[in-house]
Motif scaffolding. Structure first.
Motif, mmCIF file in Angstrom:
data_model
loop_
_atom_site.group_PDB
_atom_site.id
_atom_site.type_symbol
_atom_site.label_atom_id
_atom_site.label_comp_id
_atom_site.label_asym_id
_atom_site.label_seq_id
_atom_site.Cartn_x
_atom_site.Cartn_y
_atom_site.Cartn_z
ATOM 1 N N GLN A 1 0.987 -1.216 -0.112
ATOM 2 C CA GLN A 1 0.082 -0.049 -0.074
ATOM 3 C C GLN A 1 0.890 1.285 0.144
ATOM 4 N N VAL A 2 0.220 2.371 -0.319
ATOM 5 C CA VAL A 2 0.779 3.643 -0.269
ATOM 6 C C VAL A 2 0.204 4.386 0.772
ATOM 7 N N LEU A 3 0.762 4.981 1.961
ATOM 8 C CA LEU A 3 0.411 5.710 3.124
ATOM 9 C C LEU A 3 0.569 6.931 2.949
ATOM 10 N N PHE A 4 -0.467 7.875 2.981
ATOM 11 C CA PHE A 4 -0.315 9.203 3.042
ATOM 12 C C PHE A 4 0.721 10.172 2.278
ATOM 13 N N LEU A 5 0.722 9.701 0.859
ATOM 14 C CA LEU A 5 1.468 10.116 -0.233
ATOM 15 C C LEU A 5 0.690 9.846 -1.499
ATOM 16 N N SER A 6 0.209 10.920 -2.035
ATOM 17 C CA SER A 6 -0.288 10.974 -3.337
ATOM 18 C C SER A 6 0.012 11.125 -4.669
ATOM 19 N N GLY A 7 1.285 11.897 -4.633
ATOM 20 C CA GLY A 7 1.867 12.395 -6.130
ATOM 21 C C GLY A 7 3.089 12.959 -5.794
ATOM 22 N N VAL A 8 3.970 12.746 -6.921
ATOM 23 C CA VAL A 8 5.251 13.422 -7.033
ATOM 24 C C VAL A 8 5.139 13.999 -8.572
ATOM 25 N N ALA A 9 5.398 15.429 -8.483
ATOM 26 C CA ALA A 9 5.623 16.191 -9.787
ATOM 27 C C ALA A 9 7.147 16.256 -10.033
ATOM 28 N N VAL A 10 7.463 16.765 -11.360
ATOM 29 C CA VAL A 10 9.087 17.356 -11.493
ATOM 30 C C VAL A 10 8.712 18.266 -12.448
ATOM 31 N N ARG A 11 9.992 19.244 -12.273
ATOM 32 C CA ARG A 11 9.872 20.478 -12.962
ATOM 33 C C ARG A 11 10.573 20.156 -14.367
ATOM 34 N N THR A 12 10.019 20.224 -15.528
ATOM 35 C CA THR A 12 10.603 19.806 -16.572
ATOM 36 C C THR A 12 9.805 20.425 -17.896
ATOM 37 N N ARG A 13 10.305 20.248 -19.142
ATOM 38 C CA ARG A 13 9.335 20.494 -20.476
ATOM 39 C C ARG A 13 8.745 19.621 -20.686
ATOM 40 N N GLY A 14 7.262 19.661 -20.594
ATOM 41 C CA GLY A 14 6.193 18.702 -20.745
ATOM 42 C C GLY A 14 4.979 18.891 -20.357
ATOM 43 N N SER A 15 4.297 18.015 -20.242
ATOM 44 C CA SER A 15 2.733 17.946 -19.781
ATOM 45 C C SER A 15 2.388 16.348 -19.255
ATOM 46 N N SER A 16 1.353 16.136 -18.724
ATOM 47 C CA SER A 16 0.884 15.032 -18.186
ATOM 48 C C SER A 16 -0.391 14.372 -18.692
ATOM 49 N N ILE A 17 -0.369 13.043 -18.984
ATOM 50 C CA ILE A 17 -1.319 12.300 -19.282
ATOM 51 C C ILE A 17 -2.011 11.433 -17.985
ATOM 52 N N VAL A 18 -3.203 11.794 -17.763
ATOM 53 C CA VAL A 18 -3.939 11.118 -16.570
ATOM 54 C C VAL A 18 -4.671 9.894 -17.124
ATOM 55 N N THR A 19 -4.242 8.741 -16.283
ATOM 56 C CA THR A 19 -5.244 7.638 -16.807
ATOM 57 C C THR A 19 -6.176 7.265 -15.797
ATOM 58 N N LEU A 20 -7.351 7.425 -16.104
ATOM 59 C CA LEU A 20 -8.392 7.193 -15.016
ATOM 60 C C LEU A 20 -8.869 5.974 -14.862
ATOM 61 N N GLY A 21 -9.108 5.180 -14.341
ATOM 62 C CA GLY A 21 -9.916 3.801 -14.486
ATOM 63 C C GLY A 21 -9.990 3.283 -13.200
ATOM 64 N N ASP A 22 -10.095 1.674 -13.283
ATOM 65 C CA ASP A 22 -10.310 0.712 -12.201
ATOM 66 C C ASP A 22 -9.095 -0.010 -11.992
ATOM 67 N N SER A 23 -9.163 -1.332 -11.617
ATOM 68 C CA SER A 23 -8.358 -2.520 -11.262
ATOM 69 C C SER A 23 -7.228 -2.532 -12.746
ATOM 70 N N ILE A 24 -8.048 -2.707 -13.688
ATOM 71 C CA ILE A 24 -7.191 -2.813 -14.898
ATOM 72 C C ILE A 24 -6.313 -1.749 -15.260
ATOM 73 N N THR A 25 -6.591 -0.387 -14.843
ATOM 74 C CA THR A 25 -5.610 0.633 -14.795
ATOM 75 C C THR A 25 -4.634 0.651 -13.649
ATOM 76 N N ASN A 26 -5.109 0.236 -12.528
ATOM 77 C CA ASN A 26 -4.265 0.118 -11.423
ATOM 78 C C ASN A 26 -3.114 -0.759 -11.338
ATOM 79 N N GLY A 27 -3.631 -1.797 -12.240
ATOM 80 C CA GLY A 27 -2.360 -2.907 -12.503
ATOM 81 C C GLY A 27 -2.830 -4.404 -11.923
ATOM 82 N N ALA A 28 -3.995 -4.637 -11.491
ATOM 83 C CA ALA A 28 -4.316 -5.709 -10.870
ATOM 84 C C ALA A 28 -3.530 -7.181 -11.840
ATOM 85 N N ILE A 29 -3.162 -8.004 -11.042
ATOM 86 C CA ILE A 29 -2.529 -9.070 -11.356
ATOM 87 C C ILE A 29 -1.369 -8.925 -12.029
#
Length: 425
Positions: A190-218
């Motif tokens: 599990q991950v406790l009390f930590l929800s994100g890390v960002a870096v300073r760079t040239r670029g942008s982000s893609i957010v993947t919103l989903g369920d266990s298949i996106t979470n990485g189950a199995i």
């Protein structure tokens, strides 16, 4: 709309519908990609815990491994007490590059850095709030792993966490945030009390919103074989300046919060499924630094949970799901984010009791709408990528983890390979 449909017909091989005209997102993205900005490189969407006594930490350090999807020259850490009912005191936070791989939580020599919040090493988060750190000078290579250590000096009930990390994290005695290596008292997934890390760079982000298949189950633990990880690796190999913030939550639904039937077994775990995608959208998607694109893969739990881990009264129609997807599109567009719809994977023969002829008809109707309506900015046809050519209502056997619902590591790779890179320049 006719133009959109014509574009879709002409791009069936890739499943992506390009935007007809440059949008505000495209213009913003060009600016972001030409100047340093904050970009989400890793995420762990928080949930609450099931009823019962929570885990309690005191005078202990939690050490997490975070896989950086994109690199940068500075780091910011987001900690969270968003489901806590009392203030959360974190006595020390440190970040460094990881030494080793697999289950290692060692920090590479000379890379450990103290993390501050408004100039202070300790931070107290009021109930229901997150906190974002000050910038930390640390050069992070793309694809590297970070070690983020949090010290909890006081008696601390763990009420805010990310339940299924598919990465071994550890708990150790005392304040060992600055240690190169620690002796674990416990290894946790599990991950406790930590929800994100960002870096300073040239670029942008893609957010993947989903369920266990996106979470990485199995998928294999400590291997970063979730499809968002493998997609991020493709982007890096192609020289595309994007971070990928994976905000998939196992068990998550588009339309409903967890609601386990009283006295049923789901009471012991349903809280980990997280608030509905519609409810958590602002926190988990819009708040991601540098968010420019959204990939939404949702719906199978809305179909399968009623009658299993949710009441039968929460049965949804295809139109209900389409309405929910339309809200994702509208809210993404209002923030200048492009939204891509992913088709729901086949799940006939699943071992969880999700499949029925009625649910298959709904899945087919939702997938048809995603493919043909032109309402999403693009279509990612995961269904076509992993279905069995001999029985399209089932996962291809080589991609089946064994439960008929979740792809294995090879299936995750097939999903990542099915995403066109054209939109991400």
């Amino acid at each position: 709309m006719a133009t959109r449909r014509a574009l879709l017909a002409g791009t069936a091989a890739t499943g992506f519908v390009p935007l007809a005209n440059p949008s505000r997102t495209e213009k913003t993205e060009k600016t972001a990609n030409s100047a340093n900005t904050w970009v989400a490189t890793w995420a762990a969407p928080p949930t609450t815990i099931p009823p019962g006594e929570p885990r309690v930490l005191q005078d202990q350090t939690v050490r997490h491994v975070a896989h950086a999807s994109i690199g940068g020259d500075q780091v910011r850490v987001r900690v969270t007490n968003e489901f806590g009912e009392t203030p959360l005191r974190i006595g020390e936070v440190r970040v460094g590059l990881r030494s080793g791989d697999g289950a290692s939580t060692d920090v590479a020599r000379g890379t450990g850095r103290r993390v501050t919040f408004s100039g202070r090493g300790a931070v107290t988060l009021p109930a229901g709030t997150p906190a974002v750190s000050d910038p930390v000078d640390l050069v992070v290579p793309a694809g590297a792993d970070l070690v983020v250590s949090l010290y909890l000096p006081e008696r601390t009930p763990v009420t805010t966490l990310f339940a299924f990390s598919y990465q071994d994290n550890v708990i150790a005695a005392g304040d060992v945030t600055g240690a190169a290596s620690v002796t674990p008292a416990e290894t946790i997934g599990q991950v406790l009390f930590l929800s994100g890390v960002a870096v300073r760079t040239r670029g942008s982000s893609i957010v993947t919103l989903g369920d266990s298949i996106t979470n990485g189950a199995i998928t294999r633990t400590n291997a970063n074989h979730r499809w968002p990880d493998l997609f991020a690796a493709r982007l890096r190999a192609a020289g595309r300046p994007y971070g990928v913030a994976n905000v998939g939550i196992a068990g998550n639904r588009l339309l409903h919060d967890p609601n386990p039937p009283a006295g049923g077994p789901a009471e012991a775990y349903a809280a980990y499924f997280g608030q509905s995608a519609l409810r958590r959208f602002d926190r988990d998607v819009l708040a991601q630094p540098g968010a420019a694109h959204l990939i939404a893969l949702l719906g199978v739990n809305d179909l399968g949970h009623p009658g299993t881990s949710a009441p039968p009264s929460e049965v949804v129609s295809a139109d209900d799901l389409i309405g929910g997807h339309r809200q994702l599109i509208a809210r993404a567009h209002s923030a200048g984010i492009r939204a891509y719809g992913a088709t729901i994977l086949p799940f006939r023969g699943d071992g969880l009791g999700f499949w029925s002829a009625a649910n298959e008809r709904k899945r087919a109707a939702v997938n048809r709408w995603i493919r043909t309506s032109g309402e999403y900015d693009g279509v990612i046809d995961f269904d076509a990528a992993v279905r069995d050519p001999a029985d399209p209502l089932r996962l291809r056997p080589v991609y089946n983890s064994g439960d008929g619902l979740h792809p294995n590591d090879a299936g995750m790779a097939a999903m990542a390979a099915a995403i066109p890179l054209g939109p991400y320049r």
